[in-house]
Write an enzyme that holds these catalytic residues in place. Structure first.
Site, PDB file in Angstrom:
ATOM      1  N   CYS A  22      35.543   7.244 -15.433  1.00 15.14           N
ATOM      2  CA  CYS A  22      35.664   8.855 -16.014  1.00 15.14           C
ATOM      3  C   CYS A  22      34.830   9.170 -15.232  1.00 15.14           C
ATOM      4  O   CYS A  22      33.594   8.941 -16.234  1.00 15.14           O
ATOM      5  CB  CYS A  22      36.460   9.422 -15.978  1.00 15.14           C
ATOM      6  SG  CYS A  22      37.001  11.313 -16.103  1.00 15.14           S
ATOM      7  N   ASN A  23      33.806   9.555 -14.068  1.00 15.43           N
ATOM      8  CA  ASN A  23      32.496   9.620 -13.969  1.00 15.43           C
ATOM      9  C   ASN A  23      32.321  11.725 -14.725  1.00 15.43           C
ATOM     10  O   ASN A  23      31.206  11.753 -15.119  1.00 15.43           O
ATOM     11  CB  ASN A  23      32.557  10.060 -12.471  1.00 15.43           C
ATOM     12  CG  ASN A  23      31.791   8.859 -11.390  1.00 15.43           C
ATOM     13  OD1 ASN A  23      31.544   8.269 -11.973  1.00 15.43           O
ATOM     14  ND2 ASN A  23      33.663   8.148 -11.099  1.00 15.43           N
ATOM     15  N   THR A  24      33.246  11.979 -14.272  1.00 11.90           N
ATOM     16  CA  THR A  24      33.930  12.778 -15.207  1.00 11.90           C
ATOM     17  C   THR A  24      33.004  13.679 -16.569  1.00 11.90           C
ATOM     18  O   THR A  24      32.400  14.117 -17.080  1.00 11.90           O
ATOM     19  CB  THR A  24      35.122  13.942 -14.692  1.00 11.90           C
ATOM     20  OG1 THR A  24      34.882  14.183 -13.344  1.00 11.90           O
ATOM     21  CG2 THR A  24      34.864  16.245 -15.396  1.00 11.90           C
ATOM     22  N   CYS A  31      34.061   9.324  -7.605  1.00 14.47           N
ATOM     23  CA  CYS A  31      35.491   9.767  -8.831  1.00 14.47           C
ATOM     24  C   CYS A  31      36.361   8.580  -9.167  1.00 14.47           C
ATOM     25  O   CYS A  31      36.893   8.081  -7.773  1.00 14.47           O
ATOM     26  CB  CYS A  31      36.092  10.944  -8.380  1.00 14.47           C
ATOM     27  SG  CYS A  31      38.009  11.277  -9.479  1.00 14.47           S
TER      28      CYS A  31
END
Ligand code: DGL
Length: 273
Positions: free
Chosen positions: A83-85, A194
């Site tokens: 997950c990039n976030t 994302c």
């Protein structure tokens, strides 16, 4: 890895953990399954708390730590923050809290996009909160001096994947409203920043093909590099499985329950049992 397991040969047999705010990290897992077919995996999708990309940094950290704790209690030999976030918000602190486990995060493939570039525009699609994170901003700052780099906050886009809507007029409408204004005649690459977005790539390609005023645009993401990095780290620690005669076992859990687990298997194009 669980505290009780200390023998290297036992650790080697533990699964590799994957986490994401929902179904997006499956796009990274898919690559890892290809690279490491003999390994066991446990994937945890936190769909009940999605989207992470519209929460505060503190909340994203809290949720990421809580999923990590769950996976480490289960017993894992490595962790992919797919997950990039969550990576942007929490990977540094996670590595301090779990120094005994190789932890690999994902970041938008801006560097590969720049390296392939012939001077055209690079568009980075990501969640609004990922874009606000310091780690993400540093990455962009490094390359925006060198390239025509534009970041596009895509609030609401991951929900299409969570709902299983991978094409259709509503998605077209989203691309038209949120992405089209940034696409110029010299746009060369779109970076899917994302992990949910690779599932929308076939439809995004169709959408772009419908615009005759723009050239072919390359669409890339960081899943392959992230999967390869996990394999490299495990190899370096002597943690890749050596009993390569058996097929690996995949376990999928999701905080939103069985329906999302089934949807996960469908996305991976694997049977549900
Ligand atoms: N899949 C996630 C990412 O890579 C985030 C989606 C979300 O929860 O907003 O950023």
């Amino acid at each position: 890895m669980s505290k009780a397991v200390t023998d290297i040969s036992e650790i080697r047999c533990l699964p590799i953990g994957f986490m994401d705010s929902g179904l997006g990290g499956l796009s990274v897992l898919k690559e890892e399954l290809r690279l490491l077919p003999y390994e066991d995996f446990i994937y945890y999708g936190d769909s009940a708390n999605a989207p992470y990309g519209e929460k505060s940094t503190e909340e994203i950290k809290r949720l990421t730590f809580s999923v990590t704790e769950r996976l480490t209690e289960h017993g894992i030999k490595g962790l992919v923050i797919a997950c990039n976030t969550a990576t942007a918000a929490a990977v540094r602190e996670l590595r301090c809290a779990y120094p005994q486990i190789p932890i690999v995060g994902i970041e938008p493939a801006v560097k590969p996009a720049y390296e392939m570039s012939r001077g055209g525009r690079i568009i980075v699609m990501a969640t609004p909160m990922a874009i606000r994170q310091e780690k993400f901003r540093q990455l962009i700052a490094r390359y925006e001096k060198l390239a025509d780099l534009v970041t596009v906050p895509c609030g609401g886009l991951m929900e299409f994947v969570e709902k299983g809507e991978l094409d259709g007029a509503v998605l077209d409408g989203y691309f038209r409203e949120h992405l089209s204004p940034y696409i110029t005649h010299n746009t060369e690459t779109i970076v899917l920043g994302c992990t949910h977005y690779p599932f929308l790539r076939p439809h995004l390609r169709e959408f772009l093909a419908g615009r005759e005023d723009i050239p072919d645009i390359r669409i890339i993401d960081g899943s392959r590099g992230t999967a390869a990095e996990m394999r490299r780290r495990l190899d370096e620690c002597g943690l890749l499985r050596t009993d390569t005669g058996r097929a690996g076992v995949l376990t999928i859990e999701n905080s939103a329950g069985d329906e999302m687990v089934e949807r996960s298997y469908k996305l991976l194009k694997l049977p549900t049992d």
